[in-house]
Design an enzyme around this catalytic site. Structure first.
Site, PDB file in Angstrom:
ATOM      1  CB  CYS A  75      19.583  39.317  13.935  1.00 24.71           C
ATOM      2  SG  CYS A  75      18.654  39.518  15.406  1.00 24.71           S
ATOM      3  CG  HIS A 129      23.552  41.921  12.431  1.00 26.35           C
ATOM      4  ND1 HIS A 129      22.717  41.264  13.254  1.00 26.35           N
ATOM      5  CD2 HIS A 129      24.624  41.307  12.650  1.00 26.35           C
ATOM      6  CE1 HIS A 129      23.357  40.511  14.094  1.00 26.35           C
ATOM      7  NE2 HIS A 129      24.535  40.370  13.683  1.00 26.35           N
TER       8      HIS A 129
END
Length: 653
Positions: A75, A129
């Site tokens: 991610c 993120h």
């Protein structure tokens, strides 16, 4: 590049291409739809027989489908490559610490900053993120979404971790309890934002949280897919994409808008922990996608971890029904979007290549014919054309942290022809020694320029003093040392203070639990060497198990001596987590035992200053209690520099 005063070079590069555009040319709108953990096989147009994606299949028929498009295998790293146009090992990070999830240094220039500098309205709706610097600090005019990920369990209730939902920097939802309506929520936000910005060129980054676990789907989609909960999530994302495309047609923006759809990495397939035979059960199959016919999964070094579906649609500019095996990556989107927008590129060296001609059909040849397989900072192989070379490695390689459980051992150099063998099942290295030798030369060039797990590349960027450090050190190497930051300079409130210096608990005792020795000299948390505690002196209190790898896996209660309040304020420093019932610092009435006040850490590594108004309890005998009944996810407290205004000790009861 200085963010507060961008260089003249950057702004000249940004504006000159715009001035050079023909008078009739319009800067295109750009919409990038980025899913989370979606596998290569998880669209109808990429082979799924059970997941129904009619709108995305139609998008493929009306535009371009790439079958060799690459992201990064996990991610945060993938988002860093996307936003900067660089391999993450090149990217500068705070404190020069290379993290498992890349955290952008404030001086790195993002895709949003490039487009914003060319006059674009910019928004991210969804998952960020990329560290503590929020999207509004990195070129996005608008942010609605989550700072990090959904979670790391199949179901929300399996952990105390809860993600926040923010609008810009304001907390809208402190703790998301269900992901069932997140796709609907993001779609509504996206449609409103498009409507609001329809009169000027815009860049919308729609970064779905799904299908990352924990999964969710709204009432119209839950339980409807043949593929179970995972299919429900994908089919709702398909619906969402259709809503976006319909809105563009409604507003007359269809022909002026490039829409790209792809995923951040391959599917998270982990039926047992680390995919070990007979191991602890983890993610049910219907909660994970598929990478078929590719080998591997998220976090792995095989193609299933980083080769993802890619669709691009731009009526009148991208030919309909085109499919190409040309190699392209998320890193190439920044220079491609910049070219289409007439925007200048950052001064820093990029690994991405301008693919605007390739996407538009002006050339059949992709500007890229190679891809380096990095797992964090570990170089595991290279693709050149149809050939993929895989380097030897041990199981769970050093320096790869928790990713390592998903990385299998490779005993020797392997070579695969991905056109004939996409499942990477037949090693043909011995039949083609000349190709192995040629690719090894490129491997060494990559190590020199970008680096590897055990070396720093000449082209790697560092904005802070000191050498590169790994968040998870190699075996035999010392952990990066934290540099202690200065005390916050808070003016003492009185003469009754807890500083815990000289390794002295100053009368604090553990009244229950397994806290062991609570006085700690740790300068920082082991995984947060770049963010040392900002506390007074050398020692502080901690509910972390400092004797066993600084673990959260202990609980208990610490209490201070009793004292009498004679002033208006009390204050202390605290970091870690906060839960009103299970994890907090409390002020208690010494006679009744009633809790008067409670506070906790900021769900982060650095100590924040808490100041309490205690004027209503003047003259009362009180005590402080640290309660820690949480096992993880900032499930600890670090505590220091406690003081109260004009207090005096009273006998301990």
């Amino acid at each position: 590049m200085d963010k507060t005063l961008p260089s003249l070079t950057f702004w000249l590069l940004a504006i000159l291409p715009i001035l050079a555009l023909p008078a009739f040319a319009r800067q295109p709108n750009i919409i990038l739809i980025f899913t989370d953990d979606q596998g290569y096989n998880d669209l109808g147009c990429f082979g799924s027989e059970k997941i129904k994606t009619p709108r995305l299949d139609k998008m493929a028929a009306e535009g371009l489908k790439l079958t060799n498009f690459y992201a990064q295998p996990v991610c945060g790293v993938s988002r860093a490559a996307l936003m900067t146009g660089c391999y993450p090992i090149r990217i500068g990070e705070p404190g020069n610490v290379k993290r498992l999830h890349t955290e952008l240094h404030e001086k790195e220039v993002t895709m949003a900053e490039v487009l914003n500098g060319a006059g674009y309205a910019t928004a991210i709706i969804g998952k960020w993120h990329l560290g503590e610097a929020m999207p509004n600090d990195q070129g996005f005019d608008y942010f609605y979404g989550t700072p990090k990920f959904n979670g790391f369990t199949v179901y929300v209730e399996e952990t105390k971790f809860r993600s926040q939902l923010l609008r810009n920097k304001e907390v809208v939802v402190p703790a998301i309890q269900s992901w069932d309506h997140i796709t609907q929520d993001y779609t509504k936000e996206a449609l409103k934002w498009i409507e609001k910005n329809k009169e000027k060129p815009f860049f919308l980054y729609l970064a779905h949280n799904l299908p990352h676990i924990p999964l969710g789907a709204s009432e119209g989609f839950k339980g409807k897919s043949e593929y179970g909960p995972y299919g429900d999530a994908i089919e709702e994302i398909d619906w969402s994409t259709g809503q976006i495309l319909d809105k563009l047609k409604e507003l007359g923006l269809d022909g002026d808008t490039l829409v790209v759809y792809t995923s951040d990495n391959g599917p998270w397939i982990e039926t047992t922990r680390g995919m070990k035979p007979g191991g602890q059960k983890f993610i049910p199959a219907e909660h994970s996608g598929l990478a078929d016919p590719l080998r591997g999964w998220k976090m792995s070094a095989w193609d299933g971890g980083c080769r993802v579906p890619f669709l691009a649609r731009w009526p009148g500019k991208i030919p309909e029904g085109k499919e190409s095996p040309g190699i392209l990556t998320t890193m190439d989107l920044l220079p491609t979007f910049a070219k289409l927008a007439g925007a200048g590129l950052p001064d820093a060296k990029l690994d991405g290549k301008d693919a605007s001609g390739f996407l538009s059909g002006k050339t059949c040849q992709s500007p890229r014919d190679e891809y380096l397989y990095y797992t964090g900072c570990l170089l595991t192989g290279i693709r050149k054309g149809n050939w993929k070379l895989v380097l030897p490695r041990p199981e769970s390689p050093p320096g790869t942290g928790w990713w390592g459980r998903m990385i299998e051992a490779v005993p020797e150099v392997q070579l695969f022809d991905l056109e004939k063998d996409p499942s990477e099942s037949e090693n043909v290295a011995k039949e083609h020694p000349e190709i192995v030798a040629s690719l090894m030369i490129q491997i060494e060039a990559a190590r020199k320029e970008l680096g590897d797990i055990d070396r720093t590349g000449e082209g790697a960027r560092f904005f802070d003093e000191g050498e590169r450090r790994l968040q998870v050190p190699l075996r035999g190497q010392n952990s990066p040392k934290a540099t202690r930051t200065s005390y916050d300079g808070f003016k003492p409130l009185g003469d009754y203070r807890f500083t815990f210096e000289n390794d002295d608990a100053q009368g604090w005792v553990a009244t229950s639990g397994t806290l062991g020795k609570p006085v700690s000299p740790m300068a920082s948390l082991p995984a947060w060497k770049h963010k040392p505690f900002k506390h007074e002196g050398t020692f502080h209190l901690s509910t972390i198990d400092t004797g066993k790898g600084a673990s959260d896996k202990q609980t208990g209660i610490l209490e201070s001596p009793r004292f009498k309040l004679l002033g208006k304020q009390a204050s202390f420093l605290v970091s870690g987590g906060f839960d009103d019932k299970e994890l907090y610092v409390g002020l208690f009435d010494a006679e009744s035992g009633q809790r008067l006040l409670a506070a906790g850490g900021p769900k982060g590594p650095q100590m924040n200053r808490v100041v309490w108004d205690v004027s209503q309890w003047k003259g009362k005998a009180v005590f402080l209690r640290i309660v820690d009944n949480r096992l993880a996810n900032w499930g600890h407290l670090t505590f220091d520099s406690t003081q109260a205004e004009y207090v005096s000790g009273v006998p301990q009861k």
